[in-house]
Scaffold this active site. Structure first.
Site, short mmCIF file in Angstrom:
data_model
loop_
_atom_site.label_atom_id
_atom_site.label_comp_id
_atom_site.label_asym_id
_atom_site.label_seq_id
_atom_site.Cartn_x
_atom_site.Cartn_y
_atom_site.Cartn_z
N LYS A 1 19.52 55.36 41.95
CA LYS A 1 19.84 55.63 40.54
C LYS A 1 19.39 57.04 40.19
CE LYS A 1 19.39 53.77 35.87
NZ LYS A 1 18.84 52.71 35.02
N ASP B 1 17.94 46.99 24.79
CA ASP B 1 19.36 47.12 25.15
C ASP B 1 19.78 45.92 26.00
OD1 ASP B 1 21.84 48.22 25.13
OD2 ASP B 1 21.43 49.79 26.59
#
Length: 483
Positions: A123, A228
């Site tokens: 990532k 989120d």
């Protein structure tokens, strides 16, 4: 270890990596790093730093910039990727990189592999994209700092996410296992599954719904809120096992807006299940009903958990030993007993004063005796005394009237001042969140404004004085012309 560039198909040499590292070191204190500073930091044996910088610009690993008369270079995300990948290859974590499997507003996700062939997830955080430019307003990565490059913000985001992943994975929470972190890159284990946004059907929707609500509650019990928690950040496999991803925006349950973010996470799941799977349920958790059992937000210093809250948490009476608790209780009891003794003494004094006061019968007898004595006086003495009292009262009224006349102009002014003081006593002043440098700047700006006003006043006075002189001179000239 060397890494090949995609554009040219060649490998970066040691000297080119050295120039990249020296440019990164220069960017700690410079937005644009001059080429002379890069050459001095790199300190290559045979020189040639300028030629290498020119080649790195062609590979789009660095960028040449010219601002405010300063010429220099700064790193791009591609150059930052190469530095992180080189450190991973030196640690024997990553051997090869595959395709890009995901793109988000804050990061890119690639498949990577080790020498054994085991697949990992790489990532790469990329803050500063056009779709999400308000990172500095919505995230507290910088804390007290005001300005920073997007590369530095990406590094902070990766560091925070890695720390959250490690803390939650050690406590058995379903998140990917983190393996390594460097700069803005994180290496973690590959999860066999799909994003919930790509799943059209679920066999046990009620079971999956309750699992997701339990995951939200488990986070709150650790003092954290995801912030989120939606279908894009949830992975589900064929056995309906769920894993949570994307954690850099997590906040503490002691945040001032914690209830809002908690309710938003719950409503995201409810609306998604109603929209996609036609499943609606009134069963939902509330933040006020959840008790924090293991405060992970204290260890990770999550946003919203301030130093004052930490001190309060540490100084709770529950954490005190029994001896201290008993001493505190004894002090309170002693204070209460002292107050009760004071009240009893006051009551005794009042009762004694009432006993010593004369009765109404005795007062009547005294008044009768005094009246009998007064009747014995002559009428002439009474008249003289009345005249004297009238004269004294007239003199006193005259003095009072003079004092009233003298104080008429001052009393209203004093009353206004008292009103002003009383108003100021009850006003509440909030502490400003400005730093010392900002306060100094404001003071300097106010001083500059005052100087400008003074200079304008002086210029105006000079202008009017000169105009009067000219008018007087013109009048004199006109007078001479008539003769």
């Amino acid at each position: 270890a060397v890494v090949s560039t995609q554009s040219t198909g060649r490998y970066l040499s040691r000297e080119e990596f050295r120039c990249l590292v020296s440019l990164e070191m220069g960017m700690k204190n410079h937005e644009i790093v001059p080429s002379e500073l890069i050459a001095s930091i790199a300190n290559l044996r045979h020189g040639g730093c300028y030629k290498i910088l020119r080649d790195l610009v062609q590979y789009k690993l660095i960028r040449y910039d010219h601002r405010n008369g300063i010429r220099g270079y700064h790193l791009t995300y591609a150059g930052y990727d190469y530095l992180a990948l080189r450190s991973f290859s030196n640690q024997n974590v990553v051997y090869s990189i595959g395709n890009r499997i995901g793109v988000g507003k804050e990061s890119d996700i690639y498949i990577a592999a080790s020498e054994d062939g085991t697949q990992y997830v790489l990532k790469l955080h990329r803050l500063g994209r056009i779709c999400f430019r308000k990172v500095k307003e919505k995230r507290d990565y910088l804390k007290r700092r005001k300005n920073a490059s997007w590369l530095y913000l990406s590094r902070l985001a990766a560091e925070r996410e890695f720390s959250f992943l490690k803390a939650l994975h050690d406590r058995g929470y379903p998140v990917p296992e983190p393996l390594a972190w460097n700069r803005h890159a994180i290496v973690m284990k590959l999860i066999p599954g799909y994003p919930l946004s790509q799943v059209n059907e679920i066999t046990n929707t009620a079971k999956v719904y309750t699992k997701l609500m339990q995951l939200i509650v488990r986070l709150a019990q650790m003092g954290l809120i995801h912030g989120d928690f939606n279908e894009f950040n949830l992975m589900i496999d064929d056995k309906e096992k769920i894993t949570v991803i994307d954690l850099p925006q997590m906040i503490s349950t002691s945040h001032e807006n914690a209830a809002y973010y908690f309710d938003r996470d719950v409503e995201c799941i409810r609306t998604w299940f109603k929209k996609r799977y036609d499943f609606d349920s009134d069963d939902r958790p509330y933040l006020s009903d959840i008790i924090c059992e293991t405060p992970v937000d204290v260890e990770m210093k999550a946003s919203g958990y301030t130093k004052d809250i930490k001190d309060d948490f540490e100084n709770l009476s529950l954490n005190k030993p029994k001896e201290e608790m008993w001493t505190d209780m004894s002090d309170e009891d002693s204070e209460d007993s002292e107050e009760e003794e004071d009240i009893e003494e006051e009551e005794e004094i009042e009762s004694e004063s009432e006993e010593h006061q004369p009765d109404s019968g005795e007062e009547g007898d005294k008044s009768v005796k005094e009246s009998a004595v007064e009747t014995g006086k002559s009428e002439e003495e009474k008249e003289n005394e009345e005249k004297g009292t009238e004269e004294e009262s007239e003199e006193e009224t005259e003095e009072e009237s003079e004092e009233e006349i003298n104080n008429k102009s001052y009393l209203p002014h004093r009353d206004k001042e008292r009103q002003k003081k009383s108003v100021h006593q009850f006003t509440v002043y909030q502490k400003s969140n400005l730093s010392k440098d900002d306060i100094k700047k404001k003071v300097r700006a106010n001083e500059a404004k005052k100087r400008l006003k003074q200079s304008r006043i002086k210029k105006g006075e000079k202008y009017y004085i000169n105009r009067e002189k000219r008018a007087a001179a013109n009048e004199i000239k006109g007078a001479d012309s008539w003769f």
